[in-house]
Design a protein around this motif. Structure first.
Motif: not given
Length: 309
Positions: A209-213
């Motif tokens: 989630i922290s790397r969704s971008r």
């Protein structure tokens, strides 16, 4: 195909380094979880092994009459002559012929007196020779603990047998304890593995989630889902692998220490922990397998929401 794998392999290692703190957090979570799994699973599996050993240690003690000559090849007749015993092993042969009897071992009253003297002290030295109050006995092992009661009942009906002991109430308690330990032990192990899957998967999900971008950018430039998923799958596997190293080392050293210090005293009671040569490789392999599989699957499952069109 091979070129793509190595590309994903290298990219997964770069991602681990690039997302340093999140990688440390994920690996630490996996380490803590697998440490608990390893310790509790070791305790539960060995408790089940000891309960099974106790169950198989239940034996039937068959005491013969005081004047029994069942194990004597020769006897002295009324004329004082030594002749062949016509009833040699008559009781023994009847016992061996019973169904579910595995082994039958003779224990003379002199051997029993010697064991009592070694166990209870020199007081029993008073009972030597004809003063020995004990009886010759046959010790029976059944093919399965479940047959102890039925075999004991059959032996008690044999002529020449004065008493049969099978533990009675203690035997029932041992069987119930063994069944309870097996049932609840393996249920607890399953629950522990489910908890490990849940915790590790959620930790991996947080890192995704922290790397969704990053995932969204890759999709915008036209990368296929399989191409995006590859590095994350390998990265999750790396997290599981790295997180399993410390628990595996801990299990290795702790089990060796406990086994060498405890198993000697257990051996005197015909009990044993699971052999180190079997348990340590199996447990270490299981920890690495659980870590890698859950890490990889956690990554794949967590990415589904970001890969939907």
């Amino acid at each position: 195909m091979i070129r793509r794998f190595f590309r994903h392999f290298i990219e997964s290692l770069k991602s681990l380094k690039r997302n340093g703190w999140m990688t440390v957090a994920a690996v630490s979570s996996v380490t803590i979880t697998l440490t608990l799994v390893g310790i509790f699973a070791s305790v539960i599996l060995n408790t089940a092994k000891l309960a099974s050993d106790l169950e198989h240690n239940v034996r039937i003690n068959v005491y013969l009459r005081a004047n029994s000559t069942d194990n004597d090849e020769t006897i002295v007749n009324e004329a004082g002559e030594t002749v062949a015993n016509p009833n040699y092993k008559a009781i023994y042969n009847q016992i061996v012929a019973l169904e579910h009897v595995e082994t039958v071992t003779f224990s003379s009253k002199d051997e029993q007196l010697k064991n009592l003297t070694e166990t209870l002290g020199e007081t029993w030295n008073l009972f030597e020779g004809d003063a020995n109050p004990l009886y010759d006995a046959y010790i029976i092992d059944t093919t399965d603990p479940a047959y102890v009661k039925s075999v004991a009942a059959a032996v008690a009906a044999i002529d020449g047998v004065t008493e049969v002991r099978d533990g009675e109430v203690e035997t029932e308690r041992i069987f119930k304890l063994a069944d309870m330990v097996r049932t609840w032990g393996f249920a607890a192990t399953g629950l522990l593995l489910f908890t490990a899957v849940f915790l590790i998967s959620n930790t991996i999900r947080i890192t995704i989630i922290s790397r969704s971008r990053e995932i969204q950018i890759m999709r915008l430039v036209g990368a296929k889902n399989s191409y995006i998923r590859g590095p994350f799958l390998l990265e999750g596997a790396w997290v599981g692998l790295l997180g399993a190293i410390a628990p595996a080392a801990l299990v290795y050293f702790l089990y060796q220490m406990v086994y060498t210090s405890v198993n000697t005293s257990l051996a005197s009671q015909n009990l044993s922990l699971i052999s180190m040569n079997i348990f340590i490789p199996a447990m270490i392999g299981a920890l690495f397998l659980v870590g890698i599989v859950i890490g990889a699957l956690g990554s794949v499952i967590s990415m589904r929401r970001f890969l939907k069109i």
